[in-house]
Design an enzyme around this catalytic site. Structure first.
Site, PDB file in Angstrom:
ATOM      1  N   LEU A  92      39.626  31.759  46.464  1.00  0.00           N
ATOM      2  CA  LEU A  92      39.464  33.192  46.691  1.00  0.00           C
ATOM      3  C   LEU A  92      40.837  33.806  46.919  1.00  0.00           C
ATOM      4  O   LEU A  92      41.712  33.186  47.538  1.00  0.00           O
ATOM      5  CB  LEU A  92      38.572  33.454  47.912  1.00  0.00           C
ATOM      6  CG  LEU A  92      37.096  33.069  47.806  1.00  0.00           C
ATOM      7  CD1 LEU A  92      36.410  33.217  49.143  1.00  0.00           C
ATOM      8  CD2 LEU A  92      36.396  33.903  46.756  1.00  0.00           C
ATOM      9  N   ASP A  93      41.033  35.018  46.428  1.00  0.00           N
ATOM     10  CA  ASP A  93      42.290  35.716  46.689  1.00  0.00           C
ATOM     11  C   ASP A  93      42.462  35.920  48.191  1.00  0.00           C
ATOM     12  O   ASP A  93      41.472  35.985  48.943  1.00  0.00           O
ATOM     13  CB  ASP A  93      42.297  37.071  45.978  1.00  0.00           C
ATOM     14  CG  ASP A  93      42.392  36.916  44.469  1.00  0.00           C
ATOM     15  OD1 ASP A  93      42.759  35.810  44.021  1.00  0.00           O
ATOM     16  OD2 ASP A  93      42.084  37.888  43.748  1.00  0.00           O
ATOM     17  N   PRO A  94      43.709  36.053  48.668  1.00  0.00           N
ATOM     18  CA  PRO A  94      43.926  36.203  50.116  1.00  0.00           C
ATOM     19  C   PRO A  94      43.131  37.340  50.755  1.00  0.00           C
ATOM     20  O   PRO A  94      42.634  37.196  51.876  1.00  0.00           O
ATOM     21  CB  PRO A  94      45.439  36.465  50.204  1.00  0.00           C
ATOM     22  CG  PRO A  94      46.006  35.753  49.025  1.00  0.00           C
ATOM     23  CD  PRO A  94      44.983  35.917  47.936  1.00  0.00           C
ATOM     24  N   VAL A  96      40.243  38.484  49.873  1.00  0.00           N
ATOM     25  CA  VAL A  96      38.799  38.317  49.719  1.00  0.00           C
ATOM     26  C   VAL A  96      38.264  37.434  50.854  1.00  0.00           C
ATOM     27  O   VAL A  96      38.877  36.439  51.233  1.00  0.00           O
ATOM     28  CB  VAL A  96      38.469  37.688  48.353  1.00  0.00           C
ATOM     29  CG1 VAL A  96      36.969  37.516  48.187  1.00  0.00           C
ATOM     30  CG2 VAL A  96      39.038  38.546  47.234  1.00  0.00           C
TER      31      VAL A  96
END
Length: 416
Positions: A92-94, A96
């Site tokens: 997951l992106d930071p 998210v």
């Protein structure tokens, strides 16, 4: 010795259905080969493993916080729990948040299989740019938004955003369903859920929503609510894990750790199953294919080529395998390779070795000792003719053949 959940026919032990492991649910409704088996020492019921084994075959349903990357979170968990290996089933992106499945030790062997599982996201999308005034902008109605979300389902072409971890090439991703939760025209915000294939970029989807509504679309916030069939409802936080480990270190109580860490068998409940005999488990752990003779029960509707899970009589996941025979073929089979190993999960020698103790194997061992086979088990000029015919003489056959005057260059291993 811990008793098996699936019991021999002649046993008087009663099975309490509430105590049956998840991979043995409905075992009495599975197709039965009619084979008997002898329970062997080794292994544990998934929900009654010692804590060391529980950590070895476990996973964590984590509620990832915002700001740290998935790789940082995985590294922190490895240090908190003091385990040898950790992995995630999807990055997951930071920014998210939400569901992130963390696999521990041997459970990391399921990483690739779980990465391909479907995902569900809750996304907040903003239409247009509220800081600029566009005289040609027409605010879409709620019906327009619902129509666009419905049209953006099925196989879609996507190009990853500029800031992404993969090459920016067009690729196809499937979106199963988009559901509108709330629409606020005054703030130009759309809140919706999306059930999609792994690898779908929600930022790109928001851009497509904006284009179809004749404006621009920007993803403002994103949360993953489900990964595979693991929901955020069972997720724990990083603080919960830290407290559980602290509680165990200072009180010796395993309760909080066991509540936070689940058996990896829970991840495999949607796979078709084959329950195998204890005697063939160790051979499977060494990569041997599963033959029909090692099967106790199997699910209906198995299709040749399906990825299935091989299960012990205690409900442990042994390996992921590719079905070599369908359920229909198994009903009429008496021999053959039923499955080939794809990924071994269980440690080697968890159960005792049982191969090499049959009449043919004992005969081969004796021939090698007497020099009638070379050290690799290959025939030489001293090899008896019975070996080439794969003959194993039954009890009493040697005496009958001697009376008939047939030569016996070698004493064949007998079976009772």
């Amino acid at each position: 010795m811990e008793s098996a959940t699936i019991i021999p026919v002649n046993s008087e032990r009663k099975v309490i259905k509430e105590d049956v492991p998840v991979l043995l649910k409905g075992w009495d409704e599975m197709n039965n080969t009619g084979a008997s088996y002898t329970p062997l020492e080794g292994g544990h019921l998934p929900n009654k493993r010692p804590l060391e084994e529980h950590l070895k075959y476990g996973y964590i349903s984590l509620d990832k916080p915002a700001n740290p990357s998935t790789h940082e979170v995985v590294s922190w968990i490895k240090r908190i729990l003091r385990v040898e290996k950790t992995s995630s089933t999807g990055t997951l992106d930071p920014a998210v948040t939400g569901e992130c499945v963390i696999l521990l030790n041997r459970g990391s062997r399921l990483t690739k299989a779980q990465q391909e599982a479907g995902k569900q996201y809750v996304c907040l999308c903003r239409l247009g740019d509220p800081t600029t005034k566009d005289p040609d902008f027409v605010m879409p109605t709620e019906q327009d938004v619902i129509r666009v979300l419905q049209e953006l389902t099925g196989p879609l072409l996507q190009r990853p955003p500029e800031k992404s971890a993969v090459k920016r090439v067009l690729r196809v991703r499937k979106i199963t369903n988009n559901t509108l939760l709330e629409y606020k025209p005054e703030t130009r915000q759309i809140l919706f859920t999306s059930d999609c294939q792994a690898g779908t970029y929600m930022r790109t989807l928001c851009e497509h929503i904006g284009i179809m509504l004749r404006t621009t679309g920007t993803m403002e916030e994103l949360r993953r609510s489900r990964s595979g069939h693991v929901s955020e409802m069972s997720a724990v936080t990083m603080h919960d894990l830290l407290d559980a480990q602290y509680h165990y270190d200072h009180t010796g109580s395993e309760l909080l750790l066991r509540e936070a860490i689940h058996p990896l068998e829970d991840l495999l409940v949607h796979h078709k199953r084959i329950i195998v005999k204890d005697s063939c488990i160790n051979a499977l752990c060494y990569g041997a294919p599963l033959h029909y003779q090692g099967i106790l029960r199997y699910d209906a509707e198995i299709v040749e080529g399906d990825v299935i899970v091989l299960v012990s009589t205690k409900g442990e996941a042994i390996a992921l395998a590719t079905a070599g025979l369908s359920s229909f073929s198994l009903q009429n089979a008496t021999f053959g390779i039923a499955a080939r190993i794809k990924r071994v999960i269980m440690d080697k020698d968890t159960y005792k070795q049982r191969w090499g103790k049959g009449p043919r194997a004992l005969q081969k061992k004796k021939l090698k000792e007497d020099g009638m086979l070379d050290k690799y088990g290959r025939p030489n000029d001293r090899t008896p003719p019975e070996w080439f015919r794969k003959v194993i003489l039954m009890k009493g056959e040697e005496e009958n053949r001697k009376e008939e005057g047939e030569g016996m260059p070698y004493k064949i291993q007998r079976t009772e």
